[in-house]
Design a protein around this motif. Sequence first.
Motif, PDB file in Angstrom:
ATOM      1  N   LEU A 126       0.824  -1.210   0.000  1.00 48.84           N
ATOM      2  CA  LEU A 126       0.000   0.000   0.000  1.00 48.84           C
ATOM      3  C   LEU A 126       0.862   1.265   0.000  1.00 48.84           C
ATOM      4  CD1 LEU A 126      -3.299   0.619   1.413  1.00 48.84           C
ATOM      5  CD2 LEU A 126      -1.584   2.048   2.500  1.00 48.84           C
ATOM      6  N   HIS A 137      -9.916  17.677  10.402  1.00 43.18           N
ATOM      7  CA  HIS A 137     -11.045  17.272   9.557  1.00 43.18           C
ATOM      8  C   HIS A 137     -11.969  18.448   9.245  1.00 43.18           C
ATOM      9  CE1 HIS A 137     -10.284  12.900  10.244  1.00 43.18           C
ATOM     10  NE2 HIS A 137     -10.775  12.885   9.013  1.00 43.18           N
ATOM     11  N   ASN A 143     -10.797  10.601   4.672  1.00 38.46           N
ATOM     12  CA  ASN A 143     -10.273   9.500   5.489  1.00 38.46           C
ATOM     13  C   ASN A 143      -9.343   8.618   4.661  1.00 38.46           C
ATOM     14  OD1 ASN A 143     -11.702  10.258   7.720  1.00 38.46           O
ATOM     15  ND2 ASN A 143     -13.457   8.949   7.271  1.00 38.46           N
ATOM     16  N   GLY A 144      -8.221   8.246   5.264  1.00 42.88           N
ATOM     17  CA  GLY A 144      -7.276   7.361   4.595  1.00 42.88           C
ATOM     18  C   GLY A 144      -6.406   8.049   3.566  1.00 42.88           C
ATOM     19  N   ALA A 145      -6.455   9.393   3.506  1.00 45.29           N
ATOM     20  CA  ALA A 145      -5.692  10.132   2.486  1.00 45.29           C
ATOM     21  C   ALA A 145      -4.186  10.121   2.749  1.00 45.29           C
ATOM     22  CB  ALA A 145      -6.197  11.574   2.414  1.00 45.29           C
ATOM     23  N   GLY A 146      -3.800   9.884   4.010  1.00 48.29           N
ATOM     24  CA  GLY A 146      -2.372   9.864   4.330  1.00 48.29           C
ATOM     25  C   GLY A 146      -1.933  10.976   5.274  1.00 48.29           C
ATOM     26  N   LYS A 147      -2.864  11.718   5.842  1.00 47.62           N
ATOM     27  CA  LYS A 147      -2.534  12.860   6.707  1.00 47.62           C
ATOM     28  C   LYS A 147      -1.734  12.416   7.945  1.00 47.62           C
ATOM     29  CE  LYS A 147      -6.880  13.868   7.352  1.00 47.62           C
ATOM     30  NZ  LYS A 147      -7.552  12.785   6.600  1.00 47.62           N
ATOM     31  N   SER A 148      -2.268  11.412   8.641  1.00 50.63           N
ATOM     32  CA  SER A 148      -1.588  10.964   9.865  1.00 50.63           C
ATOM     33  C   SER A 148      -0.219  10.393   9.535  1.00 50.63           C
ATOM     34  CB  SER A 148      -2.412   9.900  10.585  1.00 50.63           C
ATOM     35  OG  SER A 148      -3.669  10.405  10.886  1.00 50.63           O
ATOM     36  N   THR A 149      -0.133   9.717   8.389  1.00 48.36           N
ATOM     37  CA  THR A 149       1.150   9.135   7.995  1.00 48.36           C
ATOM     38  C   THR A 149       2.168  10.250   7.749  1.00 48.36           C
ATOM     39  OG1 THR A 149      -0.027   7.279   6.993  1.00 48.36           O
ATOM     40  CG2 THR A 149       2.260   7.580   6.335  1.00 48.36           C
TER      41      THR A 149
HETATM   42  N1  ATP Z   1       0.921   1.200  10.092  1.00 47.71           N
HETATM   43  C1  ATP Z   1       0.214   0.995   8.989  1.00 47.71           C
HETATM   44  N2  ATP Z   1       0.250  -0.184   8.351  1.00 47.71           N
HETATM   45  C2  ATP Z   1      -0.460  -0.389   7.227  1.00 47.71           C
HETATM   46  N3  ATP Z   1      -1.218   0.529   6.630  1.00 47.71           N
HETATM   47  C3  ATP Z   1      -1.293   1.735   7.224  1.00 47.71           C
HETATM   48  C4  ATP Z   1      -0.594   2.029   8.421  1.00 47.71           C
HETATM   49  N4  ATP Z   1      -0.845   3.321   8.756  1.00 47.71           N
HETATM   50  C5  ATP Z   1      -1.679   3.783   7.822  1.00 47.71           C
HETATM   51  N5  ATP Z   1      -1.954   2.842   6.906  1.00 47.71           N
HETATM   52  C6  ATP Z   1      -2.794   3.009   5.710  1.00 47.71           C
HETATM   53  O1  ATP Z   1      -2.282   4.143   5.013  1.00 47.71           O
HETATM   54  C7  ATP Z   1      -3.358   4.894   4.443  1.00 47.71           C
HETATM   55  C8  ATP Z   1      -3.299   6.318   4.968  1.00 47.71           C
HETATM   56  O2  ATP Z   1      -3.668   6.286   6.344  1.00 47.71           O
HETATM   57  P1  ATP Z   1      -3.640   7.583   7.259  1.00 47.71           P
HETATM   58  O3  ATP Z   1      -4.044   7.152   8.635  1.00 47.71           O
HETATM   59  O4  ATP Z   1      -2.351   8.272   7.109  1.00 47.71           O
HETATM   60  O5  ATP Z   1      -4.792   8.456   6.606  1.00 47.71           O
HETATM   61  P2  ATP Z   1      -5.530   9.739   7.215  1.00 47.71           P
HETATM   62  O6  ATP Z   1      -5.658  10.730   6.110  1.00 47.71           O
HETATM   63  O7  ATP Z   1      -4.839  10.192   8.444  1.00 47.71           O
HETATM   64  O8  ATP Z   1      -6.954   9.143   7.570  1.00 47.71           O
HETATM   65  P3  ATP Z   1      -7.979   9.570   8.734  1.00 47.71           P
HETATM   66  O9  ATP Z   1      -8.482  10.922   8.366  1.00 47.71           O
HETATM   67  O10 ATP Z   1      -9.049   8.537   8.641  1.00 47.71           O
HETATM   68  O11 ATP Z   1      -7.245   9.552  10.035  1.00 47.71           O
HETATM   69  C9  ATP Z   1      -4.639   4.162   4.811  1.00 47.71           C
HETATM   70  O12 ATP Z   1      -4.997   3.326   3.728  1.00 47.71           O
HETATM   71  C10 ATP Z   1      -4.244   3.349   6.021  1.00 47.71           C
HETATM   72  O13 ATP Z   1      -5.029   2.183   6.137  1.00 47.71           O
END
Ligand code: ATP
Length: 289
Positions: free
Chosen positions: A32, A227, A54-60
């Motif tokens: 992924l 958000h 959601n899931g866009a990658g912000k937290s990452t």
């Molecule tokens: N440790 C991990 N292992 C595997 N996949 C991960 C991990 N952390 C995040 N992901 C995946 O990476 C993608 C981005 O996730 P992330 O949490 O960064 O999104 P987000 O924008 O912060 O979402 P949200 O608004 O829901 O918090 C998602 O598909 C998530 O499932």
Amino acid sequence: MSTALHAPNAPVTDTAPPRLEARGVTMRFGGLVALKDVDLAVGSQEIVGLVGPNGAGKSTLFAVMSGLLKPTAGRVFMDGQDVTGSSPQKRAARGLSRTFQHPELFSSLTVREHLVLAYRMKNAKSRIWTDLVNFRGFFSAPKTEDTRVDELIDSLQLGAIQHQPAAGLPLGSARLLEIARALAREPRVLMLDEPSSGLDVRETEEVAEVLKAVVRDHGVSVVMVEHDVELVLGMSDSVHVLDFGVKIAGGTPAQVRQDPAVRAAYLGEEIEKPAVQRAEAEIEQGETA
Ligand SMILES: Nc1ncnc2c1ncn2[C@@H]1O[C@H](COP(=O)(O)OP(=O)(O)OP(=O)(O)O)[C@@H](O)[C@H]1O
């Protein structure tokens, strides 16, 4: 009463490198791709918003910038220095401070004691442990510490609750305390994870006002994941939008608000069809009628 705070940071000229910068960051989790070649820069005394579905990658991206995750590719810089391999602690020592979506407070410590503790973590580590076994030795604090803590309490409007224990604080107050605690470490960059999460409209407005004052008074730069798009558009100098790990837009709030890709992918609005497409559709409808 509002006390002018001394800015802990020296003024930075326009030519200075960004306080915090992600350059070409890619993050893969197995197959992924959570982030793909993302750039983001936080300038001096700038408020930068990071939004996306959601899931866009912000937290990452947040985790990569704060040092919790090492990117698969790309670099992270603080004031032009490469910190890609540095731990969160080392980045904190360089002036990075962050809050978490769920405030992590000590329930029996008062609001004021939280700030004293955070101040000493930065300025007088050796006193922390002696004070903890010294029957609330917090009260024999040196003047500079008292002054600094008073300034923070004043700035974050925590005066009325400063002697209350953290347990039972309303969420809005707990968030302000978390921000104050992060500021007590005198950061150059403050990273905020969902500062309005769980707050009602009035509390959200209060947090936004306080944050703007914090940037003005403390000379700090802010980057926040949030958000609440309207909150971000209303208070940020620049806004970056992620979608499926790709940065689809970045610019001033006005630019981002008008960006067709953002409106389509994020705000759920259809992009206006170009005239040719509209004409084609009309012809098609005419033929089938
Ligand atoms: N440790 C991990 N292992 C595997 N996949 C991960 C991990 N952390 C995040 N992901 C995946 O990476 C993608 C981005 O996730 P992330 O949490 O960064 O999104 P987000 O924008 O912060 O979402 P949200 O608004 O829901 O918090 C998602 O598909 C998530 O499932």
